[in-house]
Write a protein that holds these residues in place. Structure first.
Motif, short mmCIF file in Angstrom:
data_model
loop_
_atom_site.label_atom_id
_atom_site.label_comp_id
_atom_site.label_asym_id
_atom_site.label_seq_id
_atom_site.Cartn_x
_atom_site.Cartn_y
_atom_site.Cartn_z
N LYS A 394 0.84 -1.20 0.00
CA LYS A 394 0.00 0.00 0.00
C LYS A 394 0.88 1.26 0.00
N THR A 395 1.86 1.27 0.90
CA THR A 395 2.69 2.47 1.06
C THR A 395 3.43 2.82 -0.24
N LEU A 396 3.85 1.79 -0.96
CA LEU A 396 4.62 2.04 -2.18
C LEU A 396 3.74 2.34 -3.38
N GLY A 397 2.44 2.29 -3.19
CA GLY A 397 1.55 2.59 -4.31
C GLY A 397 1.47 1.46 -5.32
N LEU A 398 1.81 0.25 -4.89
CA LEU A 398 1.70 -0.89 -5.79
C LEU A 398 0.25 -1.34 -5.92
N CYS A 399 -0.05 -1.95 -7.05
CA CYS A 399 -1.36 -2.58 -7.25
C CYS A 399 -1.16 -4.10 -7.14
N CYS A 400 -2.27 -4.81 -6.92
CA CYS A 400 -2.22 -6.27 -6.91
C CYS A 400 -3.24 -6.80 -7.91
N ASN A 401 -2.87 -7.87 -8.58
CA ASN A 401 -3.87 -8.62 -9.33
C ASN A 401 -3.88 -10.02 -8.73
N ILE A 402 -4.93 -10.30 -7.99
CA ILE A 402 -4.96 -11.46 -7.11
C ILE A 402 -5.61 -12.66 -7.81
N PHE A 403 -5.02 -13.82 -7.61
CA PHE A 403 -5.46 -15.05 -8.30
C PHE A 403 -6.62 -15.69 -7.52
N ALA A 404 -7.78 -15.02 -7.57
CA ALA A 404 -8.93 -15.46 -6.76
C ALA A 404 -9.38 -16.88 -7.11
N PRO A 439 -5.23 -0.72 -4.73
CA PRO A 439 -5.96 -0.97 -5.98
C PRO A 439 -5.73 -2.43 -6.40
N PHE A 440 -6.80 -3.14 -6.68
CA PHE A 440 -6.59 -4.54 -7.05
C PHE A 440 -7.58 -5.02 -8.09
N ALA A 441 -7.12 -6.05 -8.81
CA ALA A 441 -7.93 -6.77 -9.78
C ALA A 441 -7.93 -8.24 -9.36
N ILE A 442 -8.74 -9.05 -10.01
CA ILE A 442 -8.73 -10.50 -9.79
C ILE A 442 -8.70 -11.16 -11.16
N HIS A 443 -8.15 -12.38 -11.21
CA HIS A 443 -7.90 -12.92 -12.55
C HIS A 443 -8.02 -14.44 -12.63
N SER A 444 -8.00 -14.91 -13.88
CA SER A 444 -8.14 -16.35 -14.16
C SER A 444 -6.81 -16.99 -14.54
N ASP A 445 -5.88 -16.20 -15.08
CA ASP A 445 -4.65 -16.76 -15.64
C ASP A 445 -4.95 -17.77 -16.75
N ALA A 482 -16.19 -6.91 -5.84
CA ALA A 482 -15.72 -7.89 -6.83
C ALA A 482 -16.00 -7.39 -8.24
N LEU A 483 -17.16 -6.75 -8.45
CA LEU A 483 -17.46 -6.20 -9.78
C LEU A 483 -16.49 -5.07 -10.11
N HIS A 484 -16.14 -4.29 -9.11
CA HIS A 484 -15.14 -3.24 -9.29
C HIS A 484 -13.82 -3.86 -9.76
N ALA A 485 -13.45 -4.99 -9.13
CA ALA A 485 -12.16 -5.62 -9.44
C ALA A 485 -12.08 -6.15 -10.87
N ILE A 486 -13.22 -6.56 -11.43
CA ILE A 486 -13.18 -7.13 -12.79
C ILE A 486 -13.46 -6.07 -13.86
N THR A 487 -13.61 -4.81 -13.43
CA THR A 487 -13.85 -3.74 -14.40
C THR A 487 -12.81 -2.63 -14.21
N ILE A 488 -13.19 -1.60 -13.46
CA ILE A 488 -12.31 -0.44 -13.32
C ILE A 488 -11.05 -0.79 -12.52
N GLY A 489 -11.17 -1.75 -11.59
CA GLY A 489 -9.99 -2.16 -10.81
C GLY A 489 -8.92 -2.75 -11.72
N ALA A 490 -9.34 -3.64 -12.61
CA ALA A 490 -8.38 -4.24 -13.54
C ALA A 490 -7.86 -3.20 -14.52
#
Lengths: 545, 300
Positions: A394-404, A439-445, A482-490
């Motif tokens: 968070k502090t470094l301003g990194l984003c995550c894309n989490i393998f839900a 800021p985070f997204a979720i993904h399928s890989d 979750a809807l945020h994560a698959i749209t504007i979050g990603a």
């Protein structure tokens, strides 16, 4: 003079724009959103045509798959033999195979369908879910005693092969090679682990190394898979960015009926740093509205289920030795610094928490040496950080894309073998990312798991394993999140949130049209909501092509 | 006849590129070198005679190639060169376990694994071996090496060298260690092992403070007894070569030994002079002791 305005009417428009979260009308002109709201906001637009085919349905921003591989469009050349039902590009269900005998039957059927002596390849095998005995070399010898039979597992890190393939690769009972799985009597089971051994098989069973190169057919298949699940922008997160690959992207994305925008990431490992920077510079100038360059992918470690991810204490639950660095931490630092300075958005594959920590350390150094506001560097997969590491993220301003999706597909294996219950409960911690404001997204890989953002959202909301266990209630997130994560979050992680990811004036008219409103259905049914159509740049694509 | 393949491993900064550069420039044989990054070798453009994709042909007959994503495929291309290389040297990447590459070499028809030499930086090893992120990677590299070359011994103090040796020995007690300076591996270690005459080695071993021993058996040796002696050789023995008559087979067997790895393969031609040469550190057993060990393998 404005012209060619089309107003889409819907039961509900979920805009993902917090200043105007709901609407009923969206006006589109020249592929972009001209106005959002109700009848009042449409009244001063001048002449328009009304499209009310979605009048009873819900419009969302087109889904953004922030971690997929267009290779998903290539794998369907070969038979699918996974445990779970999976929809193929034509929309048919490839049924899940729930037993070894079902897998063998399917392979026999495939073998009979072709008269060739070339290798028989199948993909998606996932024995973790199959009870009883495992697949043996004798099973595959029963499929063919003349053709090499090569089966890849869903994880992509393991293969099973028959005796013909073993013989071609020179693997015998007394071969001394790591990664050859043996039975209790020391005989080879045909199961092989590790990229070097897998490469050996590919290279020895076929002249082209079982190459499943990206071509227009792959792109077309991927497009059909994507539109069916509401995706209008998808990443190709490991690209060699060769002239050949770029030409495939360009040809597909220039076609007016291609349903998705593509965001490929240049994999840094294909280049030394200097030529890589030059390539990136060249690529950026090739970006169009349909094809976006500028992402750079780094691989820090392997996978958790393959025991090649770098884990911090207490390591793997079953005592397996720690995994592998794909880049030494110092090299990682050099690569991060070089591309960071060049303005790239870094997407860093880190599965284990030690790999994540190394990446965080190196990004921190790069940021201190070369401050860069709004970098959007993103940790991909990011499956294991604890609270303290997330606070640094968070502090470094990194984003995550989490393998839900992992929670569903491999949650039980993580409890049993890789992490144990306590750590498995904190895996893929969308709840933590949300609480900390990361800021985070979720993904399928995809193709590791099927591309389907509503399913991925369901995983993040419910955190149910395939066995039905809720794994880590404290990491569940709301349907809205979750809807945020698959749209504007990603979109944010791709630095494309100014053009895609929400329904706002000026953005591309990219929508996912759903039969039901996801905010009104029971969250446990989120994954069952039917995608009716997508809209990409104002053009409607029926989900079932 | 297979092409001997030597793997040179070790962590980043241990001196792999320097060592390989040295081998390449000093070679009078056709050597193929597989490296991670051709650019890092810094080969003068005028030495490059031809380039075919990732393969560079040098004016001294050597060939250089980037390993690329598929090691087996690249190795296959090297083995298929005409004329074939006298030997192949592979640089493994800094974080990889060179033994994994060695295993792939062993699978390749037409190649034989000569040895895995791991370079360890005498100055940096203590730090790396204690590094929370890297200690296991370093251990894995050392644990399965046939020989460790302790590099930068020209600038490391006696105390530092002893500390580095202690770390290596704690990971693997029986691995031979040589100390090298300015990144140069001893000629005798990297010399093409296709020379038929073992005594040729004696001339090559003068560039280091090595001890040598040579022996001419006066009769055939017992296969099982010889293998037993070779297995139990002390780690001070670094290199060996022999042309020996074993059992009642008339044609000679060729012994190749690099560090802990040795092989006995049928010789190509009949050589009358049966001979064994061993090269070791200054801890090499006395000629009397060595002779006693090997004489015991003679068929009575």
């Amino acid at each position: 003079m404005r012209s060619g305005i089309v107003v889409f009417k819907a039961q509900r428009v979920l805009t993902m724009n917090p200043s105007q979260p709901f609407a009923t009308h969206v006006a589109v002109m020249a592929g972009r959103i001209l106005a959002v709201g109700g009848e009042a906001e449409m009244a001063d637009l001048g002449a328009f045509e009304t499209d009310d085919r979605f009048a009873g349905q819900t419009i969302l921003p087109g889904f953004v798959e922030g971690h997929s591989h267009l290779f998903e469009g290539s794998v369907w050349r070969d038979p699918y033999i996974g445990y779970f039902d999976r929809r193929d590009p034509d929309g048919n269900i490839a049924p899940g195979l729930r037993s070894i005998s079902a897998v063998v039957d399917r392979l026999r059927q495939a073998a009979q369908a072709e008269s060739t002596n070339g290798p028989l390849v199948a993909w998606g095998f996932d024995p973790i879910h199959i009870e009883g005995r495992g697949l043996d070399v004798a099973d595959l010898d029963g499929v063919s005693s003349v053709r090499p039979v090569v089966i890849t597992h869903a994880s992509g890190h393991i293969m099973n092969v028959n005796s013909v393939a073993l013989r071609l690769a020179g693997l015998e009972r007394d071969t001394d090679m790591d990664g050859m799985v043996r039975d209790q009597a020391g005989a080879l089971t045909g199961e092989l682990r590790g990229f070097d051994l897998l490469g050996r098989i590919r290279h020895t069973v076929s002249a082209d190394g079982l190459s499943r190169k990206l071509d227009q057919d792959s792109m077309d298949r991927f497009g059909r898979l994507a539109r069916r699940v509401g995706v209008t922008t998808a990443t190709d997160l490991v690209s060699d960015m060769s002239d050949e690959t770029i030409a495939v992207y360009q040809q597909a994305s220039n076609a007016p009926d291609f349903p998705i925008r593509i965001v490929p990431a240049m994999a840094a490992r294909f280049y030394r740093i200097e030529p890589g920077l030059a390539r990136l510079d060249f690529l950026r100038r090739q970006s169009t509205d349909m094809l976006f360059f500028g992402l750079v992918k780094l691989h820090v470690d392997g996978s958790i289920q393959g025991f090649t991810a770098r884990m911090r204490w207490p390591g793997y639950h079953n005592g397996a030795p720690n995994g592998l660095w794909y880049l030494a931490p110092t090299e990682l630092g050099e690569v991060i610094e070089a591309y960071h300075r060049a303005g790239a958005v870094l997407h860093m594959h880190t599965n284990g928490d030690e790999a994540t920590e190394a990446a965080v350390d190196m990004v921190e150094r790069a940021l201190i040496a070369h401050p860069r506001p709004d970098h959007r560097h993103t940790l991909q997969h990011c499956q294991m950080p604890d609270q303290a590491l997330y606070r640094r993220i968070k502090t470094l301003g990194l984003c995550c894309n989490i393998f839900a999706n992992h929670v569903y597909y491999w949650g039980e294996a993580h409890v049993r073998e890789t992490m144990g219950l306590a750590r498995a409960m904190r895996m893929d911690a969308c709840g933590t990312a949300l609480r900390l404001g990361i800021p985070f997204a979720i993904h399928s890989d995809a193709p590791i798991t099927p591309i389907d953002p509503l399913f991925t959202a369901w995983c993040a909301v419910m955190r149910e394993t395939a066995a039905g266990r809720v794994l880590g209630e404290g990491e569940r997130i709301s349907v809205e999140a979750a809807l945020h994560a698959i749209t504007i979050g990603a979109a944010y992680t791709l630095k494309l949130d100014h053009v895609i990811g929400s329904i706002e004036v000026g953005k591309f008219a990219d929508f996912a049209v759903l039969r039901d409103n996801p905010l009104e259905v029971d969250p446990s049914l989120l994954k069952n909501i039917e995608v009716v159509a997508t809209v990409r740049g104002g053009k409607v694509f029926a989900a079932a092509a | 006849m297979t092409v001997p393949v030597m793997i040179i491993g070790g962590f980043l900064g241990a001196g792999k590129t320097t060592a390989i550069n040295q081998i390449l420039r000093g070679s009078h044989q056709r050597i193929a070198v597989l490296v991670n990054d051709f650019g890092a070798l810094n080969i003068d453009a005028h030495l490059i005679e031809a380039q075919d994709g990732e393969i560079f042909a040098l004016s001294n007959g050597c060939v250089c190639c980037s390993i690329g994503p598929d090691f087996s495929a690249t190795l296959g291309r090297m083995l298929a060169l005409t004329p074939p290389p006298a030997r192949i040297i592979v640089e493994s990447s800094g974080v990889s376990d060179p033994w994994r590459i060695a295993q792939l070499v062993k699978l390749e028809i037409g190649a034989s694994l000569e040895a895995v030499i791991v370079l360890a930086d005498a100055l940096d090893l203590p730090r790396l071996a204690a590094d929370r992120w890297l200690s296991d990677t370093i251990s894995r590299q050392i644990a399965r090496a046939d020989l460790i070359a302790l590099s930068k011994c020209d600038i490391a103090s006696t105390g530092m060298r002893a500390e580095a040796r202690a770390i290596i020995t704690a990971i693997r007690g029986d691995v031979p260690i040589i100390e090298i300076e300015r990144g140069v591996l001893p000629t005798v270690m990297v010399n093409p092992s296709t020379e038929p005459q073992p005594s040729r080695f004696l001339a090559d071993s003068t560039d280091h403070d090595f001890r040598t021993w040579s022996w001419r058996p006066d009769g055939p040796l017992d296969d099982a007894l010889l293998r037993e002696v070779l297995r139990s050789l002390p780690p001070c023995i670094l290199r060996g070569k022999g042309v020996l008559q074993i059992g009642s087979v008339a044609s000679p067997m060729v012994l190749q030994l690099v560090g802990r790895r040795w092989s006995l393969t049928p010789g190509r031609e009949a050589i009358d002079a049966h001979e064994l040469v061993l090269i070791g550190t200054n801890a090499l057993p006395t000629p009397g002791n060595l002779e006693a060990m090997f004489s015991a393998t003679r068929i009575k």
